[in-house]
Scaffold this active site. Structure first.
Site, PDB file in Angstrom:
ATOM      1  N   LEU A  70      18.529 -29.196 -12.827  1.00  0.00           N
ATOM      2  CA  LEU A  70      18.967 -30.385 -12.085  1.00  0.00           C
ATOM      3  C   LEU A  70      17.844 -30.837 -11.140  1.00  0.00           C
ATOM      4  O   LEU A  70      17.976 -30.804  -9.927  1.00  0.00           O
ATOM      5  CB  LEU A  70      20.253 -30.088 -11.311  1.00  0.00           C
ATOM      6  N   GLY A  71      16.733 -31.235 -11.760  1.00  0.00           N
ATOM      7  CA  GLY A  71      15.603 -31.753 -10.969  1.00  0.00           C
ATOM      8  C   GLY A  71      15.730 -33.253 -10.833  1.00  0.00           C
ATOM      9  O   GLY A  71      16.825 -33.811 -10.913  1.00  0.00           O
ATOM     10  N   ARG A  72      14.581 -33.887 -10.669  1.00  0.00           N
ATOM     11  CA  ARG A  72      14.590 -35.338 -10.443  1.00  0.00           C
ATOM     12  C   ARG A  72      15.166 -36.084 -11.643  1.00  0.00           C
ATOM     13  O   ARG A  72      15.946 -37.024 -11.486  1.00  0.00           O
ATOM     14  CB  ARG A  72      13.169 -35.815 -10.151  1.00  0.00           C
ATOM     15  N   ILE A  73      14.790 -35.657 -12.844  1.00  0.00           N
ATOM     16  CA  ILE A  73      15.309 -36.326 -14.048  1.00  0.00           C
ATOM     17  C   ILE A  73      16.767 -35.913 -14.272  1.00  0.00           C
ATOM     18  O   ILE A  73      17.630 -36.743 -14.578  1.00  0.00           O
ATOM     19  CB  ILE A  73      14.443 -35.982 -15.282  1.00  0.00           C
ATOM     20  N   ARG A 120      17.349 -22.500 -11.157  1.00  0.00           N
ATOM     21  CA  ARG A 120      16.948 -21.291 -10.426  1.00  0.00           C
ATOM     22  C   ARG A 120      17.773 -21.119  -9.157  1.00  0.00           C
ATOM     23  O   ARG A 120      18.123 -20.024  -8.773  1.00  0.00           O
ATOM     24  CB  ARG A 120      15.456 -21.348 -10.078  1.00  0.00           C
ATOM     25  N   ARG A 172      10.900 -29.649 -23.488  1.00  0.00           N
ATOM     26  CA  ARG A 172       9.817 -29.156 -24.324  1.00  0.00           C
ATOM     27  C   ARG A 172      10.437 -28.322 -25.443  1.00  0.00           C
ATOM     28  O   ARG A 172      11.421 -27.602 -25.210  1.00  0.00           O
ATOM     29  CB  ARG A 172       8.858 -28.253 -23.533  1.00  0.00           C
ATOM     30  N   ASP A 193      14.414 -34.555 -28.899  1.00  0.00           N
ATOM     31  CA  ASP A 193      13.273 -35.453 -28.687  1.00  0.00           C
ATOM     32  C   ASP A 193      11.969 -34.669 -28.695  1.00  0.00           C
ATOM     33  O   ASP A 193      10.893 -35.249 -28.700  1.00  0.00           O
ATOM     34  CB  ASP A 193      13.445 -36.188 -27.348  1.00  0.00           C
ATOM     35  N   GLU A 242       4.965 -29.967 -32.237  1.00  0.00           N
ATOM     36  CA  GLU A 242       4.897 -31.413 -32.505  1.00  0.00           C
ATOM     37  C   GLU A 242       3.525 -31.803 -33.054  1.00  0.00           C
ATOM     38  O   GLU A 242       2.531 -31.221 -32.614  1.00  0.00           O
ATOM     39  CB  GLU A 242       5.159 -32.189 -31.202  1.00  0.00           C
ATOM     40  N   HIS A 281       9.479 -37.532 -29.621  1.00  0.00           N
ATOM     41  CA  HIS A 281       9.006 -37.406 -28.219  1.00  0.00           C
ATOM     42  C   HIS A 281       8.878 -38.786 -27.558  1.00  0.00           C
ATOM     43  O   HIS A 281       7.786 -39.207 -27.171  1.00  0.00           O
ATOM     44  CB  HIS A 281       7.677 -36.642 -28.163  1.00  0.00           C
TER      45      HIS A 281
HETATM   46  C1  8YV Z   1       4.782 -37.843 -22.478  1.00  0.00           C
HETATM   47  C2  8YV Z   1       5.959 -35.948 -21.193  1.00  0.00           C
HETATM   48  O1  8YV Z   1       5.231 -37.791 -23.780  1.00  0.00           O
HETATM   49  O2  8YV Z   1       5.776 -36.469 -18.910  1.00  0.00           O
HETATM   50  C3  8YV Z   1       5.860 -35.593 -19.754  1.00  0.00           C
HETATM   51  O3  8YV Z   1       5.869 -34.397 -19.439  1.00  0.00           O
HETATM   52  O4  8YV Z   1       6.173 -35.140 -22.022  1.00  0.00           O
HETATM   53  C4  8YV Z   1       5.866 -37.378 -21.600  1.00  0.00           C
HETATM   54  O5  8YV Z   1       5.985 -38.233 -20.551  1.00  0.00           O
HETATM   55  C5  8YV Z   1       3.418 -37.329 -22.445  1.00  0.00           C
HETATM   56  O6  8YV Z   1       2.982 -36.881 -21.231  1.00  0.00           O
HETATM   57  C6  8YV Z   1       2.502 -38.411 -22.976  1.00  0.00           C
HETATM   58  O7  8YV Z   1       1.221 -37.963 -23.132  1.00  0.00           O
END
Ligand code: 8YV
Length: 309
Positions: free
Chosen positions: A148-151, A171, A228, A252, A257, A275
């Site tokens: 539960l961070g900023r995103i 955490r 990730r 995503d 990848e 992604h």
């Molecule tokens: C991008 C990301 O795909 O911010 C991140 O950690 O995975 C994405 O925003 C990436 O950084 C683009 O190069």
């Protein structure tokens, strides 16, 4: 005085333009002979724009001062090696929160309502022969946010607009958040209908969403990964999606990848995305501007805006 910088991979156009206006940019990824480029220019380089920076690369750049990553996640940079060399690392937090939250909710609706499949159904001319099977709603379901961070907080807000119940694992308990906290990810997976993974990658979170967590999520459970690929045990996920041990997944990000396991291509209970989390003009412009602002601040003798430590 001209400042030489190294760009490690292609960046968003507006970012590349701004960098070229300020610096002498050496593009490592375009070099036919990378070793030669580093031998010829290594001593001149004072900054890196981009990620994918190992200790070995830093060793070739004895005058490196700062690595300005294009992205909030900086797991492709050896930050310990950077700290040991007194090299500053910056990232691009916050500017991608809304874009990331939008795609997460989009993927959830796409998976719940089978939007990619229904689109194919119409295009393949199958509708006249009968209606598409019924699907499920998000409303009333429990969403477990892993991180539960900023995103994560932006996702939580939007999930409530979908009339979902939000809980979280991380955490630490966050006292001022209104959502139920689970110290055990396994317990949360057991109780949740949906798991959204939005924690940083790296050694500390490798396969945190383990086979046991996925089994706890269960046959009716849905997994969404916008973080990730390394954070989820991908092999276990594929097996459990195949066997019905997990209900569905919207992904995503992937372990290696842009390679996506062929087995996933063939599954109806899966939505796949290449992604795309931050991949909008609005967000990428803002990320690029922050990369440049960090470098500008550093070379003007000020602290960078968004250092990672
Ligand atoms: C991008 C990301 O795909 O911010 C991140 O950690 O995975 C994405 O925003 C990436 O950084 C683009 O190069």
């Amino acid at each position: 005085m001209s400042i030489h910088i190294l760009q490690t991979h292609p960046l968003h156009e507006s970012c590349e333009t701004a960098l070229a206006e300020r610096f002498i940019v050496h593009k490592l990824y375009e070099a036919t002979d990378r070793d030669r480029l580093l031998t010829d220019t290594g001593k001149l380089i004072r900054a890196i724009a981009g990620g994918q920076v190992s200790a070995g690369l830093m060793d070739r750049l004895p005058n490196l001062e700062i690595i300005a990553n294009f992205g909030v996640g900086y797991d492709s940079i050896d930050v310990r090696a950077a700290a040991a060399r007194k090299v500053t690392v910056t990232n691009t937090p916050d500017v991608l929160n809304d874009g990331m939250a939008e795609i997460t909710i989009g993927l959830m609706i796409a998976l719940a309502r089978r939007i990619p499949q229904t689109d194919r159904y119409v295009r393949e001319g199958r509708w006249p022969a009968g209606n598409f099977p019924l699907t499920h709603e998000l409303r009333g379901r429990t969403l477990g946010i892993v991180g539960l961070g900023r995103i994560g907080k932006e996702i939580a807000l939007r999930a409530q607009a979908m009339k979902m119940r939000v809980v979280y694992h991380g955490r630490n308990r966050q006292d001022h958040q209104p959502y139920v906290f689970y110290s055990s990810l396994l317990d949360m997976a057991r109780d949740a209908d949906w798991l959204v993974v939005v924690i940083p990658g790296g050694a500390g979170t490798d396969k945190l969403v383990s086979r046991a967590v996925l089994e706890a999520l269960g046959p009716d459970g849905m997994l969404v990964n916008v973080a990730r690929g390394t954070v989820v045990d991908q092999e276990a996920l594929v097996e459990l999606l195949q066997s019905g041990g997990v209900g569905g997944a919207a992904l995503d990000v992937f372990e290696a990848e842009p390679t996506v396991p062929q087995a996933l291509w063939e599954m109806e209970n899966v939505v796949l995305s290449p992604h795309q989390g931050s991949a909008t003009y609005e967000t990428r412009d803002a990320m690029g501007a922050l990369v440049v602002a960090n470098l500008d601040a550093h070379f003007a003798g000020r602290s960078p805006l968004t250092p990672v430590t």
